[in-house]
Design an enzyme around this catalytic site. Structure first.
Site, PDB file in Angstrom:
ATOM      1  N   ASN A  18       0.824  -1.205   0.000  1.00 59.24           N
ATOM      2  CA  ASN A  18       0.000   0.000   0.000  1.00 59.24           C
ATOM      3  C   ASN A  18       0.859   1.257   0.000  1.00 59.24           C
ATOM      4  O   ASN A  18       0.526   2.245  -0.659  1.00 59.24           O
ATOM      5  CB  ASN A  18      -0.951   0.019   1.196  1.00 59.24           C
ATOM      6  CG  ASN A  18      -2.137  -0.892   1.021  1.00 59.24           C
ATOM      7  OD1 ASN A  18      -2.314  -1.520  -0.030  1.00 59.24           O
ATOM      8  ND2 ASN A  18      -2.958  -0.993   2.037  1.00 59.24           N
TER       9      ASN A  18
ATOM     10  N   ARG B  69      -4.391   3.213  10.389  1.00 60.45           N
ATOM     11  CA  ARG B  69      -4.017   2.143  11.321  1.00 60.45           C
ATOM     12  C   ARG B  69      -3.102   2.755  12.382  1.00 60.45           C
ATOM     13  O   ARG B  69      -2.299   3.641  12.088  1.00 60.45           O
ATOM     14  CB  ARG B  69      -3.245   1.014  10.635  1.00 60.45           C
ATOM     15  CG  ARG B  69      -3.873   0.398   9.398  1.00 60.45           C
ATOM     16  CD  ARG B  69      -4.969  -0.564   9.741  1.00 60.45           C
ATOM     17  NE  ARG B  69      -5.451  -1.337   8.628  1.00 60.45           N
ATOM     18  CZ  ARG B  69      -6.136  -0.895   7.595  1.00 60.45           C
ATOM     19  NH1 ARG B  69      -6.384   0.373   7.473  1.00 60.45           N
ATOM     20  NH2 ARG B  69      -6.580  -1.704   6.657  1.00 60.45           N
TER      21      ARG B  69
ATOM     22  N   HIS C 260     -10.041  10.064  24.775  1.00 58.62           N
ATOM     23  CA  HIS C 260      -9.149  10.717  25.739  1.00 58.62           C
ATOM     24  C   HIS C 260      -8.350  11.847  25.090  1.00 58.62           C
ATOM     25  O   HIS C 260      -8.053  12.854  25.731  1.00 58.62           O
ATOM     26  CB  HIS C 260      -8.201   9.680  26.358  1.00 58.62           C
ATOM     27  CG  HIS C 260      -7.177  10.260  27.268  1.00 58.62           C
ATOM     28  ND1 HIS C 260      -7.464  10.657  28.553  1.00 58.62           N
ATOM     29  CD2 HIS C 260      -5.867  10.531  27.078  1.00 58.62           C
ATOM     30  CE1 HIS C 260      -6.374  11.143  29.117  1.00 58.62           C
ATOM     31  NE2 HIS C 260      -5.388  11.081  28.248  1.00 58.62           N
TER      32      HIS C 260
ATOM     33  N   GLY D   2       1.282   4.275  22.440  1.00 61.53           N
ATOM     34  CA  GLY D   2       0.170   4.714  21.601  1.00 61.53           C
ATOM     35  C   GLY D   2       0.075   6.231  21.564  1.00 61.53           C
ATOM     36  O   GLY D   2      -0.131   6.823  20.495  1.00 61.53           O
ATOM     37  N   ALA D   3       0.247   6.870  22.710  1.00 60.30           N
ATOM     38  CA  ALA D   3       0.225   8.339  22.768  1.00 60.30           C
ATOM     39  C   ALA D   3       1.381   8.923  21.965  1.00 60.30           C
ATOM     40  O   ALA D   3       1.218   9.924  21.253  1.00 60.30           O
ATOM     41  CB  ALA D   3       0.298   8.807  24.215  1.00 60.30           C
TER      42      ALA D   3
ATOM     43  N   PRO E 138     -17.324  25.607   3.930  1.00 61.02           N
ATOM     44  CA  PRO E 138     -18.177  25.455   2.745  1.00 61.02           C
ATOM     45  C   PRO E 138     -18.943  24.131   2.783  1.00 61.02           C
ATOM     46  O   PRO E 138     -18.476  23.157   3.357  1.00 61.02           O
ATOM     47  CB  PRO E 138     -17.179  25.459   1.583  1.00 61.02           C
ATOM     48  CG  PRO E 138     -15.914  25.993   2.132  1.00 61.02           C
ATOM     49  CD  PRO E 138     -15.920  25.717   3.597  1.00 61.02           C
TER      50      PRO E 138
ATOM     51  N   TYR F 245      -8.952   7.120  21.892  1.00 58.17           N
ATOM     52  CA  TYR F 245      -9.152   8.264  21.005  1.00 58.17           C
ATOM     53  C   TYR F 245      -9.987   9.363  21.670  1.00 58.17           C
ATOM     54  O   TYR F 245      -9.683  10.546  21.518  1.00 58.17           O
ATOM     55  CB  TYR F 245      -9.750   7.820  19.673  1.00 58.17           C
ATOM     56  CG  TYR F 245      -8.754   7.044  18.850  1.00 58.17           C
ATOM     57  CD1 TYR F 245      -7.629   7.673  18.319  1.00 58.17           C
ATOM     58  CD2 TYR F 245      -8.901   5.681  18.630  1.00 58.17           C
ATOM     59  CE1 TYR F 245      -6.694   6.969  17.585  1.00 58.17           C
ATOM     60  CE2 TYR F 245      -7.969   4.971  17.897  1.00 58.17           C
ATOM     61  CZ  TYR F 245      -6.866   5.615  17.380  1.00 58.17           C
ATOM     62  OH  TYR F 245      -5.932   4.914  16.653  1.00 58.17           O
TER      63      TYR F 245
END
Length: 166
Positions: A35, A90, A140, A103-104, A79, A138
């Protein structure tokens, strides 16, 4: 820790990664590189200081939503046509490192890259399609539900700018 493109790491480094979410693990190991090369999304991996362990990863891609999908209709200043967005496609942390604020750290790296991108192209919202298990994470950090019947969350770029540029 070091963040690099998935193109810059050996496939062998991807093999032991396990986030606990099979779909995320399969994506990293089987889809992320192709990808990235096709321009569908760009994936970045977080490596240990000695670059021997893949700790986590995230993928970004462009997106847009129809104005009618945007739940914050009180924001009439924009608009009434498709709203430009960046999607955090991801984001995952290896189980061995979960609970250590990785993660943060990855989310901050996403935000910093998105802020850089926004200097070149229009970006109004950042989207993420949350897993049931990641909704609290998320929320948070200020993400809000885009529409009631989905797991798509959003945060305004202006919110990120206030947090990181002031």
């Amino acid at each position: 820790m070091k963040i690099v493109s998935v193109r810059d790491v050996s496939k062998d480094l991807l093999k032991p990664f396990s986030s606990g979410e099979k779909l995320l693990d399969v994506y990293l190991k089987q889809c992320a590189l192709s990808n990235d090369k096709k321009g569908v999304s760009k994936t970045f991996v977080c490596l240990s200081d000695d670059e021997s362990v893949l700790i986590g990863f995230f993928s970004l891609c462009s997106a847009n939503i129809q104005f009618e999908e945007y739940i914050d209709i009180k924001d009439e200043s924009i608009p009434h046509y498709p709203i430009p967005c960046i999607r955090i496609a991801r984001l995952a942390v290896d189980q061995r490192y979960q609970g250590n604020k990785i993660g943060a750290y990855l989310l901050k790296e996403c935000f910093l890259r998105i802020l850089s991108i926004s200097k070149t192209i229009g970006v109004y919202l950042v989207l993420v399609d949350a897993k049931e298990s990641s909704i609290g994470f998320y929320e948070h950090y200020g993400f809000r539900l885009l529409r009631k019947s989905s797991l798509t969350y959003f945060i305004k770029l202006s919110t990120i700018e206030r947090a990181y540029l002031n």
